[in-house]
Design an enzyme around this catalytic site. Sequence first.
Site, mmCIF file in Angstrom:
data_model
loop_
_atom_site.group_PDB
_atom_site.id
_atom_site.type_symbol
_atom_site.label_atom_id
_atom_site.label_comp_id
_atom_site.label_asym_id
_atom_site.label_seq_id
_atom_site.Cartn_x
_atom_site.Cartn_y
_atom_site.Cartn_z
ATOM 1 N N SER A 45 19.133 2.464 -17.934
ATOM 2 C CA SER A 45 20.206 2.043 -17.044
ATOM 3 C C SER A 45 20.011 0.546 -16.851
ATOM 4 O O SER A 45 18.940 0.113 -16.414
ATOM 5 C CB SER A 45 20.116 2.791 -15.718
ATOM 6 O OG SER A 45 21.279 2.554 -14.950
ATOM 7 N N GLU A 46 21.026 -0.256 -17.197
ATOM 8 C CA GLU A 46 20.783 -1.696 -17.320
ATOM 9 C C GLU A 46 20.533 -2.408 -15.994
ATOM 10 O O GLU A 46 20.166 -3.577 -15.987
ATOM 11 C CB GLU A 46 21.918 -2.379 -18.101
ATOM 12 C CG GLU A 46 23.277 -2.382 -17.435
ATOM 13 C CD GLU A 46 24.160 -1.224 -17.905
ATOM 14 O OE1 GLU A 46 23.617 -0.182 -18.324
ATOM 15 O OE2 GLU A 46 25.399 -1.375 -17.844
ATOM 16 N N ASN A 47 20.714 -1.715 -14.859
ATOM 17 C CA ASN A 47 20.334 -2.330 -13.603
ATOM 18 C C ASN A 47 18.828 -2.265 -13.361
ATOM 19 O O ASN A 47 18.357 -2.691 -12.309
ATOM 20 C CB ASN A 47 21.098 -1.684 -12.431
ATOM 21 C CG ASN A 47 20.976 -0.182 -12.394
ATOM 22 O OD1 ASN A 47 20.987 0.475 -13.416
ATOM 23 N ND2 ASN A 47 20.854 0.372 -11.206
ATOM 24 N N SER A 87 15.452 -6.260 -18.091
ATOM 25 C CA SER A 87 16.332 -5.211 -18.586
ATOM 26 C C SER A 87 17.206 -5.729 -19.727
ATOM 27 O O SER A 87 17.349 -5.079 -20.770
ATOM 28 C CB SER A 87 17.217 -4.699 -17.447
ATOM 29 O OG SER A 87 18.051 -3.663 -17.898
#
Lengths: 207, 234
Positions: A45-47, A87
């Site tokens: 999850s890119e967060n 990330s």
Amino acid sequence: MPWDRNQMAARAAQELEDGMYVNLGIGIPTLVANYVGDKDITLQSENGMLGMGPFPFEGEEDPDLINAGKQTITELSRTSYFDSAMSFGMIRGGKIAAAILGAMEVAENGDLANWMIPGKLVKGMGGAMDLVAGVGKVIVVMDHTNKAGESKVLKECTLPLTGKGVVDRIITNLGVLDVVEGGLKIVECAEGVTEDELRAATRATLV
Amino acid sequence: MQKIYGSAAEALEGVLFDGMLIAAGGFGLCGIPELLIAAIRDAGTKELTVASNNAGVDDFGLGLLLQTKQVKKMMSSYVGENAEFMRQYLSGELELEFNPQGTLAERMRAGGCGIPGFYTKTGVGTQIAEGKEVKSWNGQDYILEEGIFADLSIVKAWKADDTGNLVFRKTARNFNPPAAMCGKICIVEVEEIVPRGSIDPDHIHLPGIYVHRIIQGEHEKRIEQRTTRKKEEA
């Protein structure tokens, strides 16, 4: 019968191999997680998370634990957390094997448009431009045509691009297409869809 | 040096000025410096440029500074959850510079590391590349993006010790470390200030060298999209 949303997601899940680190976009791509079966897949999850788990049970939501769609989620025993710079470092650095995402338009040269429609509300690209530029393989999952029945698979995109020449494979409700030298190649048709039907619904060069 | 302040307003004293550039941590409403944002609203500082992935929602987070029209320009990747933002943007009251999310994070990180510019393939061949220098390595084009050097960083962490060593919690870490790094002055709000030595030095996410002022307070921590599954499904 063309594939429905779940069948498209199930077909996209076949693209994933054991051991892959994968980023799934919002919408149909999110459903892909339901079809990975026994394969050892780690979702990013890119967060700032690797090893994304399912939605929490009611009453167990944690405001500090959300996915890139801002939904509450859970962690797994393998989960790790990191900041946004790291990330996108792993995304831009090619460490994520594949991204599966939706699209408004895909062109035969692999151009992708999925972030804005000029003159309409502009929400932003979020992490989509970084993902398509950086990950190993970009797989688009979308309906073959828009609400007006027009092909979303085109010779050239008409909307502002998210990435140029970035798409590897397109999975639609009608079948699977690969971006190759000179155009698109039909990989397979959805069950009950003929190659002629797929060709007729596609406004791009098929090789 | 005493880094702990009694309130957000006290911590912001002597720091704010009209037209300043503020870097803010947070993703959506997760890990946002909600106390400092509210205090900046109360201080009335104007013509702000804010580098933040999102712009909050209408009545929470950075949305508060939009309501009071204290923001001149946003540098963000996604602003979809905020109707007031859209209204101001479409009417020309508010400038918006879209940054791809990873580019925004790296611009903050770079600024904090003394790197004025870097090349990235993100956005090549798109609107984002317009007007930017392009350089090619091994047949791949990259565009030049600039580091962000903010006047002030406002961030949210879970715990701090009195020297400013920080620990974040889960995905609330997000933009907070790079935002903290890129400001001349960094103010952190935390849920808990713990005694020096109580955080294992190996478990510190951001060392106190980046942190100048610390406040502790109660956080609402609003959830933007509450998604759950039923117990029976398990």
